[in-house]
Enzyme design. Structure first.
Site, PDB file in Angstrom:
ATOM      1  N   GLY A  46       7.044  22.624   3.272  1.00  0.00           N
ATOM      2  CA  GLY A  46       6.522  21.360   2.778  1.00  0.00           C
ATOM      3  C   GLY A  46       6.367  21.421   1.272  1.00  0.00           C
ATOM      4  O   GLY A  46       6.246  22.506   0.685  1.00  0.00           O
ATOM      5  N   GLN A  51       3.437  19.126  -6.981  1.00  0.00           N
ATOM      6  CA  GLN A  51       3.962  20.487  -7.175  1.00  0.00           C
ATOM      7  C   GLN A  51       5.223  20.513  -8.031  1.00  0.00           C
ATOM      8  O   GLN A  51       5.665  21.582  -8.449  1.00  0.00           O
ATOM      9  CB  GLN A  51       4.242  21.151  -5.822  1.00  0.00           C
ATOM     10  CG  GLN A  51       2.978  21.442  -5.026  1.00  0.00           C
ATOM     11  CD  GLN A  51       3.313  22.115  -3.717  1.00  0.00           C
ATOM     12  OE1 GLN A  51       3.629  21.458  -2.745  1.00  0.00           O
ATOM     13  NE2 GLN A  51       3.271  23.444  -3.702  1.00  0.00           N
ATOM     14  N   CYS A  88       1.347  28.940   0.071  1.00  0.00           N
ATOM     15  CA  CYS A  88       1.725  27.752  -0.698  1.00  0.00           C
ATOM     16  C   CYS A  88       2.728  28.158  -1.775  1.00  0.00           C
ATOM     17  O   CYS A  88       2.559  29.203  -2.414  1.00  0.00           O
ATOM     18  CB  CYS A  88       0.482  27.160  -1.350  1.00  0.00           C
ATOM     19  SG  CYS A  88       0.809  25.739  -2.406  1.00  0.00           S
ATOM     20  N   LEU A  89       3.750  27.332  -1.979  1.00  0.00           N
ATOM     21  CA  LEU A  89       4.767  27.640  -3.000  1.00  0.00           C
ATOM     22  C   LEU A  89       4.165  27.680  -4.403  1.00  0.00           C
ATOM     23  O   LEU A  89       4.730  28.314  -5.292  1.00  0.00           O
ATOM     24  CB  LEU A  89       5.902  26.607  -2.952  1.00  0.00           C
ATOM     25  CG  LEU A  89       6.761  26.616  -1.681  1.00  0.00           C
ATOM     26  CD1 LEU A  89       7.749  25.457  -1.714  1.00  0.00           C
ATOM     27  CD2 LEU A  89       7.487  27.934  -1.512  1.00  0.00           C
ATOM     28  N   HIS A 130      -2.138  20.359   4.690  1.00  0.00           N
ATOM     29  CA  HIS A 130      -1.932  21.106   3.445  1.00  0.00           C
ATOM     30  C   HIS A 130      -1.306  20.206   2.377  1.00  0.00           C
ATOM     31  O   HIS A 130      -1.778  20.161   1.231  1.00  0.00           O
ATOM     32  CB  HIS A 130      -1.027  22.307   3.760  1.00  0.00           C
ATOM     33  CG  HIS A 130      -0.682  23.172   2.595  1.00  0.00           C
ATOM     34  ND1 HIS A 130      -1.028  24.496   2.513  1.00  0.00           N
ATOM     35  CD2 HIS A 130      -0.004  22.899   1.447  1.00  0.00           C
ATOM     36  CE1 HIS A 130      -0.582  25.002   1.370  1.00  0.00           C
ATOM     37  NE2 HIS A 130       0.047  24.056   0.706  1.00  0.00           N
ATOM     38  N   GLU A 131      -0.252  19.476   2.759  1.00  0.00           N
ATOM     39  CA  GLU A 131       0.456  18.660   1.766  1.00  0.00           C
ATOM     40  C   GLU A 131      -0.367  17.441   1.351  1.00  0.00           C
ATOM     41  O   GLU A 131      -0.386  17.061   0.173  1.00  0.00           O
ATOM     42  CB  GLU A 131       1.822  18.226   2.305  1.00  0.00           C
ATOM     43  CG  GLU A 131       2.754  19.383   2.685  1.00  0.00           C
ATOM     44  CD  GLU A 131       2.935  20.434   1.604  1.00  0.00           C
ATOM     45  OE1 GLU A 131       2.798  20.115   0.404  1.00  0.00           O
ATOM     46  OE2 GLU A 131       3.189  21.595   1.964  1.00  0.00           O
ATOM     47  N   HIS A 134      -2.835  18.403  -1.180  1.00  0.00           N
ATOM     48  CA  HIS A 134      -2.269  18.493  -2.538  1.00  0.00           C
ATOM     49  C   HIS A 134      -2.379  17.144  -3.262  1.00  0.00           C
ATOM     50  O   HIS A 134      -2.621  17.096  -4.473  1.00  0.00           O
ATOM     51  CB  HIS A 134      -0.789  18.891  -2.488  1.00  0.00           C
ATOM     52  CG  HIS A 134      -0.538  20.369  -2.464  1.00  0.00           C
ATOM     53  ND1 HIS A 134      -1.010  21.227  -3.439  1.00  0.00           N
ATOM     54  CD2 HIS A 134       0.177  21.142  -1.603  1.00  0.00           C
ATOM     55  CE1 HIS A 134      -0.596  22.463  -3.154  1.00  0.00           C
ATOM     56  NE2 HIS A 134       0.107  22.444  -2.053  1.00  0.00           N
TER      57      HIS A 134
HETATM   58 NI    NI Z   1       1.072  24.011  -1.034  1.00  0.00          NI
END
Ligand code: NI
Length: 152
Positions: A46, A51, A88-89, A130-131, A134
């Site tokens: 995701g 991000q 998380c990226l 999670h997304e 963000h």
């Molecule tokens: Ni993330």
């Protein structure tokens, strides 16, 4: 399509709240296409627009059961709970056990503005939460299960 740089923790933009998308135009479609490519390239499940440095309520997800695009997503219901390790990226190398609902239902628009309802269980429920977090400036380290250390 173009790869975009993924913002890393420490950049203050990750703590900012994203604004709703109002125009479903080519600029949005380019953002979505770039986010899709960037997510797959990074082998993520995701990615939220913040991000890649864009404060708009846009998310792409692929938990292994198909690619979806969520514009202006909102969690409309949730049930149960799960405690599973998450990463998380934007926080490379970090992981932690979070407390998340087991099942969530999300309402979101597609790239043309049409509203759809999605149901997520297990990994997909975590990913939705999670997304969407963000988009509100929240990262998973703010959702750690209170008793995570006791379980290990
Ligand atoms: Ni993330």
């Amino acid at each position: 399509m173009a790869l975009r740089n993924i913002v890393k923790i420490g950049d203050p933009i990750l703590a900012k709240k994203s604004r709703a998308v109002e125009k479903f135009d080519e600029r949005l479609w380019t953002l979505l296409d770039d986010m899709k490519q960037t997510m797959y390239e990074a082998q993520g499940v995701g990615l939220a627009a913040v991000q890649v440095g864009i404060l708009r309520r846009v998310v792409v997800i692929d938990c292994g059961d198909g690619y979806i695009e969520l514009v202006n997503p909102e969690i409309i219901s949730f049930e149960g709970e799960q405690r599973v390790e998450e990463g998380c990226l934007s926080l490379p190398g970090e992981c932690g056990v979070t407390l998340r609902p087991a099942v969530v239902r999300v309402k979101a628009q597609d790239r043309n503005g049409k509203w759809c309802i999605y149901k997520g269980e297990d990994l997909k429920a975590r990913c939705f939460c999670h997304e969407i977090d963000h988009l509100d400036g929240i990262v998973f380290t703010q959702r750690l299960a209170p008793d995570a250390s006791a379980e290990n």
